[in-house]
Design an enzyme around this catalytic site. Structure first.
Site, PDB file in Angstrom:
ATOM      1  N   GLY A  99      -6.399  18.820  60.228  1.00 41.46           N
ATOM      2  CA  GLY A  99      -7.562  18.982  59.854  1.00 41.46           C
ATOM      3  C   GLY A  99      -8.220  20.413  59.939  1.00 41.46           C
ATOM      4  N   GLU A 141       4.793  26.030  62.403  1.00 45.53           N
ATOM      5  CA  GLU A 141       4.861  25.728  61.027  1.00 45.53           C
ATOM      6  C   GLU A 141       5.708  26.728  60.147  1.00 45.53           C
ATOM      7  OE1 GLU A 141       1.119  24.499  59.456  1.00 45.53           O
ATOM      8  OE2 GLU A 141       1.964  23.793  57.456  1.00 45.53           O
TER       9      GLU A 141
HETATM   10  C1  LIG Z   1       0.566  21.557  49.351  1.00 44.54           C
HETATM   11  C2  LIG Z   1      -0.595  21.797  50.299  1.00 44.54           C
HETATM   12  C3  LIG Z   1      -0.985  21.092  51.397  1.00 44.54           C
HETATM   13  C4  LIG Z   1      -2.022  21.600  52.147  1.00 44.54           C
HETATM   14  N1  LIG Z   1      -2.314  20.727  53.477  1.00 44.54           N
HETATM   15  C5  LIG Z   1      -3.124  21.116  54.158  1.00 44.54           C
HETATM   16  C6  LIG Z   1      -3.555  20.030  55.159  1.00 44.54           C
HETATM   17  O1  LIG Z   1      -2.905  19.107  55.398  1.00 44.54           O
HETATM   18  N2  LIG Z   1      -4.401  20.387  56.156  1.00 44.54           N
HETATM   19  C7  LIG Z   1      -5.246  21.474  55.846  1.00 44.54           C
HETATM   20  O2  LIG Z   1      -6.252  21.835  56.784  1.00 44.54           O
HETATM   21  N3  LIG Z   1      -5.112  22.554  54.934  1.00 44.54           N
HETATM   22  C8  LIG Z   1      -4.097  21.877  54.032  1.00 44.54           C
HETATM   23  N4  LIG Z   1      -3.698  22.875  52.901  1.00 44.54           N
HETATM   24  C9  LIG Z   1      -4.888  24.208  52.709  1.00 44.54           C
HETATM   25  C10 LIG Z   1      -4.135  25.529  52.965  1.00 44.54           C
HETATM   26  O3  LIG Z   1      -4.008  25.710  54.245  1.00 44.54           O
HETATM   27  C11 LIG Z   1      -5.069  26.472  52.315  1.00 44.54           C
HETATM   28  O4  LIG Z   1      -5.265  26.051  50.752  1.00 44.54           O
HETATM   29  C12 LIG Z   1      -4.883  27.889  52.481  1.00 44.54           C
HETATM   30  O5  LIG Z   1      -4.915  28.157  54.083  1.00 44.54           O
HETATM   31  C13 LIG Z   1      -5.563  29.059  51.617  1.00 44.54           C
HETATM   32  O6  LIG Z   1      -7.047  28.567  51.692  1.00 44.54           O
HETATM   33  P1  LIG Z   1      -7.811  28.388  50.376  1.00 44.54           P
HETATM   34  O7  LIG Z   1      -7.171  27.339  49.583  1.00 44.54           O
HETATM   35  O8  LIG Z   1      -9.184  28.067  50.987  1.00 44.54           O
HETATM   36  O9  LIG Z   1      -7.606  29.851  49.471  1.00 44.54           O
HETATM   37  P2  LIG Z   1      -8.547  31.002  50.188  1.00 44.54           P
HETATM   38  O10 LIG Z   1      -8.693  31.305  51.247  1.00 44.54           O
HETATM   39  O11 LIG Z   1     -10.066  30.841  49.215  1.00 44.54           O
HETATM   40  O12 LIG Z   1      -7.912  32.137  49.042  1.00 44.54           O
HETATM   41  C14 LIG Z   1      -7.893  32.253  47.940  1.00 44.54           C
HETATM   42  C15 LIG Z   1      -6.913  33.371  47.424  1.00 44.54           C
HETATM   43  O13 LIG Z   1      -7.547  34.548  47.930  1.00 44.54           O
HETATM   44  C16 LIG Z   1      -6.383  35.391  48.875  1.00 44.54           C
HETATM   45  N5  LIG Z   1      -7.056  35.757  49.897  1.00 44.54           N
HETATM   46  C17 LIG Z   1      -7.972  35.182  50.759  1.00 44.54           C
HETATM   47  N6  LIG Z   1      -8.203  36.206  51.936  1.00 44.54           N
HETATM   48  C18 LIG Z   1      -7.298  37.273  51.748  1.00 44.54           C
HETATM   49  C19 LIG Z   1      -7.515  38.398  52.449  1.00 44.54           C
HETATM   50  N7  LIG Z   1      -8.117  38.561  53.851  1.00 44.54           N
HETATM   51  N8  LIG Z   1      -6.399  39.279  52.176  1.00 44.54           N
HETATM   52  C20 LIG Z   1      -5.787  39.277  50.766  1.00 44.54           C
HETATM   53  N9  LIG Z   1      -5.972  38.035  50.003  1.00 44.54           N
HETATM   54  C21 LIG Z   1      -6.759  37.070  50.682  1.00 44.54           C
HETATM   55  C22 LIG Z   1      -5.411  34.055  49.259  1.00 44.54           C
HETATM   56  O14 LIG Z   1      -3.974  34.474  49.370  1.00 44.54           O
HETATM   57  C23 LIG Z   1      -5.615  33.150  47.995  1.00 44.54           C
HETATM   58  O15 LIG Z   1      -4.687  34.065  46.945  1.00 44.54           O
HETATM   59  C24 LIG Z   1      -2.830  22.452  51.923  1.00 44.54           C
HETATM   60  C25 LIG Z   1      -2.769  23.607  51.009  1.00 44.54           C
HETATM   61  C26 LIG Z   1      -1.727  23.100  50.003  1.00 44.54           C
HETATM   62  C27 LIG Z   1      -1.407  23.731  48.827  1.00 44.54           C
END
Ligand SMILES: Cc1cc2nc3c(=O)[nH]c(=O)nc-3n(C[C@H](O)[C@H](O)[C@H](O)COP(=O)(O)OP(=O)(O)OC[C@H]3O[C@@H](n4cnc5c(N)ncnc54)[C@H](O)[C@@H]3O)c2cc1C
Length: 259
Positions: free
Chosen positions: A3, A120
Protein backbone atom coordinates in the site's frame (compact mmCIF):
# COMPACT_ATOMS: atom_id res chain seq x y z
CA UNK A 1 -0.02 -6.28 -0.61
CA UNK A 2 2.02 -3.08 -0.94
CA UNK A 3 0.00 0.00 0.00
CA UNK A 4 2.37 2.66 -1.30
CA UNK A 5 0.78 4.59 -4.20
CA UNK A 6 -1.91 7.18 -3.69
CA UNK A 7 -3.84 9.28 -6.22
CA UNK A 8 -1.32 12.16 -5.83
CA UNK A 9 1.71 10.13 -4.78
CA UNK A 10 3.12 7.69 -7.34
CA UNK A 11 6.61 8.55 -8.55
CA UNK A 12 6.69 11.25 -5.89
CA UNK A 13 5.85 8.69 -3.23
CA UNK A 14 7.14 10.76 -0.33
CA UNK A 15 4.18 13.13 -0.87
CA UNK A 16 1.79 10.47 0.43
CA UNK A 17 -1.03 11.76 2.62
CA UNK A 18 -2.59 8.68 4.24
CA UNK A 19 -2.24 9.56 7.88
CA UNK A 20 -1.90 7.56 11.10
CA UNK A 21 -2.42 9.26 14.45
CA UNK A 22 -1.58 7.51 17.72
CA UNK A 23 -4.53 7.21 20.11
CA UNK A 24 -3.56 5.25 23.24
CA UNK A 25 -2.02 2.02 22.00
CA UNK A 26 -3.68 2.18 18.57
CA UNK A 27 -3.01 4.06 15.34
CA UNK A 28 -6.06 5.64 13.69
CA UNK A 29 -5.61 5.57 9.93
CA UNK A 30 -7.36 7.78 7.38
CA UNK A 31 -6.65 8.10 3.67
CA UNK A 32 -6.56 6.24 0.37
CA UNK A 33 -4.19 3.92 -1.49
CA UNK A 34 -4.50 3.06 -5.16
CA UNK A 35 -3.24 0.51 -7.73
CA UNK A 36 -3.10 -2.08 -4.95
CA UNK A 37 -2.39 -5.34 -6.78
CA UNK A 38 -4.80 -8.10 -5.72
CA UNK A 39 -6.09 -5.76 -3.00
CA UNK A 40 -9.53 -7.40 -3.00
CA UNK A 41 -7.99 -10.84 -2.23
CA UNK A 42 -5.44 -9.71 0.34
CA UNK A 43 -5.65 -10.47 4.08
CA UNK A 44 -3.08 -7.80 4.95
CA UNK A 45 -1.73 -4.62 3.41
CA UNK A 46 1.66 -3.11 4.27
CA UNK A 47 1.22 0.62 4.14
CA UNK A 48 3.34 3.70 4.17
CA UNK A 49 1.54 6.21 6.38
CA UNK A 50 2.33 9.75 7.47
CA UNK A 51 2.95 9.81 11.21
CA UNK A 52 4.61 13.23 11.49
CA UNK A 53 3.57 16.23 9.37
CA UNK A 54 6.02 18.65 10.97
CA UNK A 55 9.24 17.29 9.47
CA UNK A 56 10.80 16.82 6.00
CA UNK A 57 8.31 14.72 4.01
CA UNK A 58 10.55 11.61 3.86
CA UNK A 59 11.20 11.78 7.61
CA UNK A 60 7.58 11.58 8.79
CA UNK A 61 6.61 8.26 7.21
CA UNK A 62 6.08 4.91 9.00
CA UNK A 63 5.57 1.35 7.80
CA UNK A 64 2.31 -0.11 9.14
CA UNK A 65 0.73 -3.57 8.72
CA UNK A 66 -3.06 -3.37 8.44
CA UNK A 67 -5.45 -6.36 8.41
CA UNK A 68 -7.81 -5.89 5.45
CA UNK A 69 -10.80 -7.04 7.52
CA UNK A 70 -10.38 -4.13 9.98
CA UNK A 71 -13.56 -2.03 10.36
CA UNK A 72 -13.25 1.05 8.13
CA UNK A 73 -11.25 -0.60 5.30
CA UNK A 74 -13.10 -0.52 1.95
CA UNK A 75 -11.76 -1.83 -1.35
CA UNK A 76 -13.06 -0.79 -4.74
CA UNK A 77 -11.90 -2.72 -7.81
CA UNK A 78 -10.18 -1.00 -10.74
CA UNK A 79 -10.80 -2.78 -14.06
CA UNK A 80 -7.68 -2.98 -16.24
CA UNK A 81 -7.33 -3.08 -20.05
CA UNK A 82 -7.79 -6.85 -20.03
CA UNK A 83 -11.06 -6.37 -18.11
CA UNK A 84 -9.54 -7.95 -14.98
CA UNK A 85 -10.14 -6.50 -11.51
CA UNK A 86 -6.50 -7.08 -10.58
CA UNK A 87 -6.11 -3.66 -8.90
CA UNK A 88 -8.02 -1.96 -6.16
CA UNK A 89 -8.41 1.37 -4.54
CA UNK A 90 -8.28 0.93 -0.77
CA UNK A 91 -9.93 3.45 1.54
CA UNK A 92 -9.21 3.85 5.26
CA UNK A 93 -11.81 5.58 7.43
CA UNK A 94 -10.83 5.78 11.09
CA UNK A 95 -9.24 2.33 10.89
CA UNK A 96 -7.77 1.36 14.27
CA UNK A 97 -4.54 -0.63 14.16
CA UNK A 98 -2.56 -1.87 17.20
CA UNK A 99 0.66 0.06 17.87
CA UNK A 100 2.62 -3.22 17.64
CA UNK A 101 1.80 -3.39 13.88
CA UNK A 102 4.39 -0.71 13.16
CA UNK A 103 7.44 -2.33 11.50
CA UNK A 104 10.73 -0.97 12.82
CA UNK A 105 10.78 2.50 14.37
CA UNK A 106 8.09 5.13 13.97
CA UNK A 107 9.06 7.62 11.21
CA UNK A 108 11.65 5.22 9.73
CA UNK A 109 9.30 3.82 7.07
CA UNK A 110 10.93 5.63 4.15
CA UNK A 111 14.24 3.85 4.67
CA UNK A 112 12.48 0.49 4.84
CA UNK A 113 10.39 1.19 1.75
CA UNK A 114 13.49 2.23 -0.22
CA UNK A 115 15.24 -1.02 0.72
CA UNK A 116 12.19 -3.08 -0.18
CA UNK A 117 11.89 -1.30 -3.54
CA UNK A 118 15.57 -2.06 -4.12
CA UNK A 119 14.86 -5.78 -3.65
CA UNK A 120 11.81 -5.52 -5.89
CA UNK A 121 13.99 -3.97 -8.62
CA UNK A 122 16.46 -6.86 -8.40
CA UNK A 123 13.55 -9.22 -8.91
CA UNK A 124 12.15 -7.12 -11.78
CA UNK A 125 15.64 -6.84 -13.23
CA UNK A 126 16.06 -10.60 -13.49
CA UNK A 127 16.11 -11.79 -17.13
CA UNK A 128 13.07 -14.04 -16.66
CA UNK A 129 10.37 -11.86 -18.29
CA UNK A 130 12.49 -10.99 -21.36
CA UNK A 131 13.69 -14.58 -21.60
CA UNK A 132 10.15 -15.94 -21.51
CA UNK A 133 9.01 -13.38 -24.12
CA UNK A 134 11.92 -14.29 -26.40
CA UNK A 135 11.13 -17.99 -26.23
CA UNK A 136 7.55 -17.14 -27.23
CA UNK A 137 8.74 -15.35 -30.40
CA UNK A 138 9.41 -18.76 -31.89
CA UNK A 139 5.60 -19.33 -31.89
CA UNK A 140 4.80 -16.70 -34.58
CA UNK A 141 8.15 -17.49 -36.23
CA UNK A 142 6.97 -21.05 -36.86
CA UNK A 143 3.32 -20.20 -37.51
CA UNK A 144 4.17 -17.71 -40.30
CA UNK A 145 7.12 -19.74 -41.68
CA UNK A 146 9.69 -17.09 -40.70
CA UNK A 147 12.27 -19.19 -38.85
CA UNK A 148 14.70 -19.01 -41.82
CA UNK A 149 13.73 -15.50 -42.87
CA UNK A 150 16.90 -13.32 -42.58
CA UNK A 151 14.95 -10.36 -41.15
CA UNK A 152 13.43 -12.57 -38.41
CA UNK A 153 16.76 -14.28 -37.68
CA UNK A 154 18.49 -10.89 -37.44
CA UNK A 155 15.98 -9.47 -34.94
CA UNK A 156 15.77 -12.72 -32.93
CA UNK A 157 19.56 -13.03 -32.70
CA UNK A 158 19.91 -9.38 -31.72
CA UNK A 159 17.44 -9.86 -28.85
CA UNK A 160 19.17 -13.09 -27.85
CA UNK A 161 22.53 -11.30 -27.60
CA UNK A 162 21.03 -8.47 -25.57
CA UNK A 163 19.49 -11.07 -23.28
CA UNK A 164 22.86 -12.80 -22.79
CA UNK A 165 24.43 -9.42 -21.92
CA UNK A 166 21.69 -8.76 -19.43
CA UNK A 167 22.12 -12.23 -17.95
CA UNK A 168 25.82 -11.49 -17.29
CA UNK A 169 24.96 -8.17 -15.68
CA UNK A 170 22.31 -9.79 -13.48
CA UNK A 171 24.75 -12.51 -12.37
CA UNK A 172 27.33 -9.84 -11.49
CA UNK A 173 24.80 -8.08 -9.26
CA UNK A 174 23.64 -11.41 -7.77
CA UNK A 175 27.30 -12.27 -6.95
CA UNK A 176 27.62 -8.96 -5.14
CA UNK A 177 24.54 -9.84 -3.10
CA UNK A 178 25.88 -13.33 -2.33
CA UNK A 179 29.07 -11.69 -0.99
CA UNK A 180 26.86 -9.60 1.31
CA UNK A 181 27.83 -6.32 -0.39
CA UNK A 182 25.44 -3.38 -0.53
CA UNK A 183 23.89 -2.62 -3.88
CA UNK A 184 23.61 0.86 -5.28
CA UNK A 185 22.09 2.40 -8.37
CA UNK A 186 22.84 -0.72 -10.44
CA UNK A 187 19.46 -2.13 -9.37
CA UNK A 188 17.82 0.74 -11.26
CA UNK A 189 19.84 -0.13 -14.34
CA UNK A 190 18.84 -3.80 -14.03
CA UNK A 191 15.15 -2.91 -13.94
CA UNK A 192 15.43 -0.33 -16.71
CA UNK A 193 17.38 -2.61 -19.05
CA UNK A 194 15.30 -5.75 -18.48
CA UNK A 195 11.93 -4.05 -18.85
CA UNK A 196 13.08 -2.16 -21.97
CA UNK A 197 14.22 -5.42 -23.60
CA UNK A 198 11.01 -7.19 -22.51
CA UNK A 199 8.98 -4.38 -24.04
CA UNK A 200 10.88 -4.36 -27.35
CA UNK A 201 10.59 -8.16 -27.71
CA UNK A 202 6.83 -8.09 -27.15
CA UNK A 203 6.48 -5.15 -29.58
CA UNK A 204 8.23 -7.25 -32.22
CA UNK A 205 5.90 -10.16 -31.38
CA UNK A 206 2.94 -7.92 -32.12
CA UNK A 207 4.56 -6.71 -35.36
CA UNK A 208 4.98 -10.34 -36.48
CA UNK A 209 1.39 -11.22 -35.68
CA UNK A 210 -0.05 -8.25 -37.61
CA UNK A 211 -3.83 -8.04 -37.29
CA UNK A 212 -3.90 -11.48 -35.58
CA UNK A 213 -2.35 -9.79 -32.54
CA UNK A 214 -5.65 -8.03 -31.83
CA UNK A 215 -7.06 -11.40 -30.74
CA UNK A 216 -6.84 -11.67 -26.96
CA UNK A 217 -7.00 -15.49 -26.82
CA UNK A 218 -4.65 -18.11 -28.27
CA UNK A 219 -4.84 -18.90 -32.02
CA UNK A 220 -5.42 -22.59 -32.92
CA UNK A 221 -5.08 -23.38 -29.21
CA UNK A 222 -1.41 -22.35 -29.32
CA UNK A 223 -0.68 -20.20 -26.26
CA UNK A 224 2.60 -19.03 -27.80
CA UNK A 225 0.53 -17.16 -30.37
CA UNK A 226 -1.29 -15.10 -27.73
CA UNK A 227 0.96 -12.04 -27.82
CA UNK A 228 -1.36 -9.27 -26.70
CA UNK A 229 -1.44 -10.19 -23.04
CA UNK A 230 2.35 -10.31 -22.84
CA UNK A 231 2.61 -7.02 -24.77
CA UNK A 232 0.33 -5.33 -22.22
CA UNK A 233 2.21 -6.84 -19.29
CA UNK A 234 5.45 -5.47 -20.73
CA UNK A 235 3.98 -1.94 -20.78
CA UNK A 236 3.11 -2.24 -17.09
CA UNK A 237 6.59 -3.55 -16.22
CA UNK A 238 8.07 -0.15 -17.06
CA UNK A 239 5.70 1.47 -14.53
CA UNK A 240 5.42 -0.71 -11.41
CA UNK A 241 8.33 -0.81 -8.98
CA UNK A 242 9.19 2.75 -10.14
CA UNK A 243 8.83 4.03 -13.71
CA UNK A 244 11.64 3.94 -16.28
CA UNK A 245 11.90 7.74 -16.13
CA UNK A 246 12.38 7.58 -12.37
CA UNK A 247 15.09 4.89 -12.77
CA UNK A 248 16.84 7.18 -15.30
CA UNK A 249 16.68 10.06 -12.81
CA UNK A 250 18.25 7.85 -10.13
CA UNK A 251 21.04 6.80 -12.52
CA UNK A 252 21.58 10.39 -13.67
CA UNK A 253 22.10 11.52 -10.09
CA UNK A 254 23.89 8.52 -8.58
CA UNK A 255 26.08 7.43 -11.51
CA UNK A 256 26.47 10.41 -13.83
CA UNK A 257 26.51 12.94 -10.98
CA UNK A 258 24.07 15.20 -12.82
CA UNK A 259 22.07 17.74 -10.76
C1 LIG B 1 0.76 -3.44 -12.91
C2 LIG B 1 0.94 -2.45 -11.79
C3 LIG B 1 0.89 -2.89 -10.48
C4 LIG B 1 1.03 -1.98 -9.43
N1 LIG B 1 0.91 -2.45 -8.14
C5 LIG B 1 1.01 -1.58 -7.12
C6 LIG B 1 0.82 -2.04 -5.77
O1 LIG B 1 0.54 -3.22 -5.51
N2 LIG B 1 0.92 -1.13 -4.77
C7 LIG B 1 1.21 0.18 -5.00
O2 LIG B 1 1.33 0.93 -4.04
N3 LIG B 1 1.37 0.66 -6.27
C8 LIG B 1 1.26 -0.18 -7.33
N4 LIG B 1 1.40 0.27 -8.63
C9 LIG B 1 1.54 1.71 -8.85
C10 LIG B 1 2.92 2.12 -9.33
O3 LIG B 1 3.87 2.03 -8.30
C11 LIG B 1 2.79 3.57 -9.86
O4 LIG B 1 1.93 3.52 -11.01
C12 LIG B 1 4.11 4.16 -10.25
O5 LIG B 1 4.91 4.41 -9.12
C13 LIG B 1 3.94 5.49 -11.03
O6 LIG B 1 3.12 6.36 -10.33
P1 LIG B 1 1.85 7.03 -11.04
O7 LIG B 1 1.05 5.98 -11.71
O8 LIG B 1 1.19 7.91 -10.05
O9 LIG B 1 2.46 7.93 -12.21
P2 LIG B 1 3.09 9.37 -12.06
O10 LIG B 1 4.05 9.39 -10.92
O11 LIG B 1 2.00 10.38 -12.07
O12 LIG B 1 3.92 9.47 -13.40
C14 LIG B 1 3.29 9.78 -14.67
C15 LIG B 1 4.40 9.87 -15.71
O13 LIG B 1 5.28 10.96 -15.38
C16 LIG B 1 6.63 10.48 -15.27
N5 LIG B 1 7.31 11.16 -14.18
C17 LIG B 1 6.85 11.36 -12.91
N6 LIG B 1 7.78 12.02 -12.18
C18 LIG B 1 8.85 12.22 -12.98
C19 LIG B 1 10.12 12.83 -12.80
N7 LIG B 1 10.48 13.37 -11.63
N8 LIG B 1 10.98 12.86 -13.86
C20 LIG B 1 10.63 12.30 -15.06
N9 LIG B 1 9.43 11.72 -15.28
C21 LIG B 1 8.55 11.68 -14.28
C22 LIG B 1 6.51 8.99 -14.95
O14 LIG B 1 7.67 8.29 -15.35
C23 LIG B 1 5.28 8.62 -15.78
O15 LIG B 1 5.65 8.40 -17.12
C24 LIG B 1 1.25 -0.61 -9.70
C25 LIG B 1 1.33 -0.17 -11.04
C26 LIG B 1 1.15 -1.06 -12.07
C27 LIG B 1 1.22 -0.56 -13.49
Amino acid sequence: MPGYSEPDAGSDLASLRTEAVLDGDEWVVNGQKTWTTLGADADWIFCLVRTDKGVRKQAGISFLLIPMDSPGVTTRPIINLEMDDEFSEVFFDDVRVPDRNIVGEVNQGWTMAKNLLGFERIFLGSPRQASNALSKLRGPGEHYGLLRDPAFVDRYTGFRMELEDHHCLFEKVADKLRRGERLGAEVSFLKLNQTSLYQRITEYGLELMGSDSARLGAIDGNRDLAMMSQFMNARAATIYGGTSQVQKNILARAVLDLP
